[in-house]
Design a protein around this motif. Structure first.
Motif, short mmCIF file in Angstrom:
data_model
loop_
_atom_site.label_atom_id
_atom_site.label_comp_id
_atom_site.label_asym_id
_atom_site.label_seq_id
_atom_site.Cartn_x
_atom_site.Cartn_y
_atom_site.Cartn_z
N VAL A 71 27.15 -4.48 1.18
CA VAL A 71 27.98 -5.52 0.45
C VAL A 71 27.30 -6.68 0.40
O VAL A 71 26.76 -7.10 1.69
N ARG A 72 26.87 -7.18 -0.53
CA ARG A 72 26.15 -8.41 -0.61
C ARG A 72 26.90 -9.69 -0.80
O ARG A 72 26.69 -10.93 -0.93
N ASP A 73 28.09 -9.51 -1.65
CA ASP A 73 29.22 -10.51 -1.93
C ASP A 73 29.85 -10.94 -0.65
O ASP A 73 30.50 -10.36 0.11
N GLU A 74 29.35 -12.14 -0.25
CA GLU A 74 30.02 -12.92 1.09
C GLU A 74 31.60 -12.95 0.86
O GLU A 74 32.28 -12.71 1.96
N SER A 75 32.32 -13.24 0.26
CA SER A 75 33.66 -13.29 0.00
C SER A 75 34.46 -11.87 0.12
O SER A 75 35.58 -11.74 0.81
N LEU A 76 33.81 -10.85 -0.60
CA LEU A 76 34.17 -9.50 0.00
C LEU A 76 33.95 -9.13 1.38
O LEU A 76 34.97 -8.61 1.95
N ALA A 77 32.77 -9.57 2.08
CA ALA A 77 32.66 -9.03 3.36
C ALA A 77 33.56 -9.70 4.08
O ALA A 77 34.04 -9.15 4.99
N LYS A 78 34.10 -11.08 3.86
CA LYS A 78 34.89 -11.88 4.56
C LYS A 78 36.13 -11.10 4.60
O LYS A 78 37.11 -11.11 5.36
N LYS A 79 36.73 -10.69 3.43
CA LYS A 79 37.81 -10.04 3.20
C LYS A 79 38.01 -8.84 4.12
O LYS A 79 39.08 -8.62 4.50
N ILE A 80 37.11 -8.01 4.13
CA ILE A 80 37.12 -6.79 4.67
C ILE A 80 37.39 -7.19 6.22
O ILE A 80 38.07 -6.45 7.21
N SER A 81 36.43 -8.16 6.78
CA SER A 81 36.56 -8.46 8.20
C SER A 81 38.27 -9.00 8.46
O SER A 81 38.59 -8.54 9.44
N GLU A 82 38.82 -9.80 7.35
CA GLU A 82 40.13 -10.23 7.75
C GLU A 82 41.10 -9.01 7.60
O GLU A 82 42.14 -8.85 8.43
N LEU A 83 40.85 -7.96 6.94
CA LEU A 83 41.75 -6.62 6.86
C LEU A 83 41.56 -5.82 8.15
O LEU A 83 42.46 -5.28 8.49
N LYS A 84 40.21 -5.71 8.46
CA LYS A 84 39.79 -4.90 9.71
C LYS A 84 40.29 -5.51 10.97
O LYS A 84 40.93 -4.92 11.92
N TYR A 85 40.52 -7.07 11.11
CA TYR A 85 40.92 -7.80 12.34
C TYR A 85 41.89 -8.54 12.01
O TYR A 85 41.46 -9.91 12.32
N GLU A 93 34.08 -13.71 11.71
CA GLU A 93 32.73 -13.67 12.23
C GLU A 93 31.89 -13.00 10.86
O GLU A 93 32.61 -12.56 10.14
N VAL A 94 30.84 -13.57 10.81
CA VAL A 94 30.13 -12.85 9.46
C VAL A 94 29.60 -11.52 10.06
O VAL A 94 28.99 -11.32 11.12
N ARG A 95 29.98 -10.41 9.02
CA ARG A 95 29.48 -9.06 9.41
C ARG A 95 28.86 -8.53 8.37
O ARG A 95 28.79 -9.05 7.28
N VAL A 96 28.09 -7.29 8.66
CA VAL A 96 27.24 -6.78 7.77
C VAL A 96 28.24 -5.68 7.35
O VAL A 96 28.78 -4.68 8.11
#
Length: 103
Positions: A71-85, A93-96
Protein backbone atom coordinates in the motif's frame (compact mmCIF):
# COMPACT_ATOMS: atom_id res chain seq x y z
CA UNK A 1 -16.61 -9.67 4.78
CA UNK A 2 -17.39 -6.53 6.76
CA UNK A 3 -14.73 -4.16 8.05
CA UNK A 4 -13.17 -5.98 10.98
CA UNK A 5 -9.99 -7.14 12.67
CA UNK A 6 -9.43 -10.88 12.86
CA UNK A 7 -6.75 -13.55 13.21
CA UNK A 8 -5.50 -15.05 9.98
CA UNK A 9 -2.72 -17.29 8.72
CA UNK A 10 -0.70 -15.67 5.95
CA UNK A 11 1.24 -18.05 3.71
CA UNK A 12 4.00 -16.60 1.57
CA UNK A 13 6.59 -18.26 -0.66
CA UNK A 14 10.27 -17.89 0.22
CA UNK A 15 12.01 -15.30 -1.91
CA UNK A 16 15.12 -17.51 -2.05
CA UNK A 17 13.78 -21.06 -1.63
CA UNK A 18 10.23 -20.81 -2.93
CA UNK A 19 9.12 -22.86 0.09
CA UNK A 20 5.82 -22.07 1.79
CA UNK A 21 6.00 -20.11 5.05
CA UNK A 22 2.90 -19.56 7.17
CA UNK A 23 2.61 -17.07 10.03
CA UNK A 24 -0.34 -16.17 12.25
CA UNK A 25 -1.10 -12.44 12.05
CA UNK A 26 -3.74 -9.92 12.96
CA UNK A 27 -5.52 -8.93 9.75
CA UNK A 28 -7.87 -6.10 8.83
CA UNK A 29 -10.75 -6.48 6.42
CA UNK A 30 -11.60 -3.15 4.81
CA UNK A 31 -13.54 -2.32 1.63
CA UNK A 32 -13.36 -5.91 0.36
CA UNK A 33 -9.59 -6.27 0.82
CA UNK A 34 -7.47 -7.87 3.52
CA UNK A 35 -4.55 -5.96 5.02
CA UNK A 36 -1.54 -6.91 7.13
CA UNK A 37 0.85 -4.38 8.62
CA UNK A 38 4.24 -4.04 10.32
CA UNK A 39 6.18 -1.26 11.99
CA UNK A 40 9.01 -1.83 9.53
CA UNK A 41 9.81 -3.81 6.41
CA UNK A 42 12.17 -6.28 8.08
CA UNK A 43 9.82 -9.26 8.46
CA UNK A 44 10.37 -12.26 6.23
CA UNK A 45 6.65 -12.63 5.44
CA UNK A 46 6.54 -9.07 4.10
CA UNK A 47 9.77 -9.42 2.11
CA UNK A 48 8.51 -12.71 0.64
CA UNK A 49 5.14 -11.24 -0.38
CA UNK A 50 6.82 -8.29 -2.08
CA UNK A 51 8.98 -10.62 -4.19
CA UNK A 52 6.33 -13.27 -4.93
CA UNK A 53 2.90 -11.64 -4.86
CA UNK A 54 1.04 -14.96 -4.76
CA UNK A 55 -0.08 -15.64 -1.17
CA UNK A 56 -2.68 -17.60 0.78
CA UNK A 57 -4.80 -16.26 3.61
CA UNK A 58 -6.50 -18.67 6.00
CA UNK A 59 -9.38 -17.72 8.30
CA UNK A 60 -12.67 -19.25 9.44
CA UNK A 61 -11.36 -22.69 8.47
CA UNK A 62 -10.92 -21.77 4.79
CA UNK A 63 -7.73 -20.95 2.87
CA UNK A 64 -8.06 -18.34 0.12
CA UNK A 65 -5.61 -17.63 -2.70
CA UNK A 66 -4.62 -14.01 -3.05
CA UNK A 67 -2.38 -11.45 -4.70
CA UNK A 68 -0.39 -9.15 -2.41
CA UNK A 69 0.86 -5.64 -3.01
CA UNK A 70 2.34 -2.83 -0.99
CA UNK A 71 0.00 0.00 0.00
CA UNK A 72 1.54 3.29 -1.10
CA UNK A 73 -1.44 5.50 -0.21
CA UNK A 74 -0.53 7.03 3.17
CA UNK A 75 -4.14 7.84 4.08
CA UNK A 76 -5.17 4.21 3.46
CA UNK A 77 -2.22 2.94 5.52
CA UNK A 78 -3.25 5.27 8.36
CA UNK A 79 -6.86 4.03 8.17
CA UNK A 80 -5.69 0.40 8.41
CA UNK A 81 -3.63 1.23 11.53
CA UNK A 82 -6.64 2.96 13.10
CA UNK A 83 -8.83 -0.08 12.41
CA UNK A 84 -6.19 -2.54 13.61
CA UNK A 85 -5.42 -0.70 16.85
CA UNK A 86 -8.56 1.29 17.78
CA UNK A 87 -7.96 3.73 20.62
CA UNK A 88 -4.32 2.71 21.01
CA UNK A 89 -1.31 5.00 20.66
CA UNK A 90 0.20 2.69 18.03
CA UNK A 91 -2.76 3.41 15.75
CA UNK A 92 -0.93 6.66 14.94
CA UNK A 93 2.38 4.98 14.00
CA UNK A 94 3.50 4.94 10.39
CA UNK A 95 3.31 1.31 9.31
CA UNK A 96 4.19 -0.75 6.25
CA UNK A 97 0.89 -2.16 4.94
CA UNK A 98 0.37 -5.16 2.66
CA UNK A 99 -2.90 -5.42 0.73
CA UNK A 100 -4.22 -8.81 -0.37
CA UNK A 101 -6.86 -9.22 -3.05
CA UNK A 102 -8.60 -12.56 -2.55
CA UNK A 103 -8.98 -14.45 -5.83
Amino acid sequence: MKNQVFKAALTTYGRKTGAEHTVPLRAVSYNGMIYFSRRNSESDWLKNALVNHTVKVGFDGITHNGIASLVRDESLAKKISELKYPGEQRSQEVRVVLQVIIQ
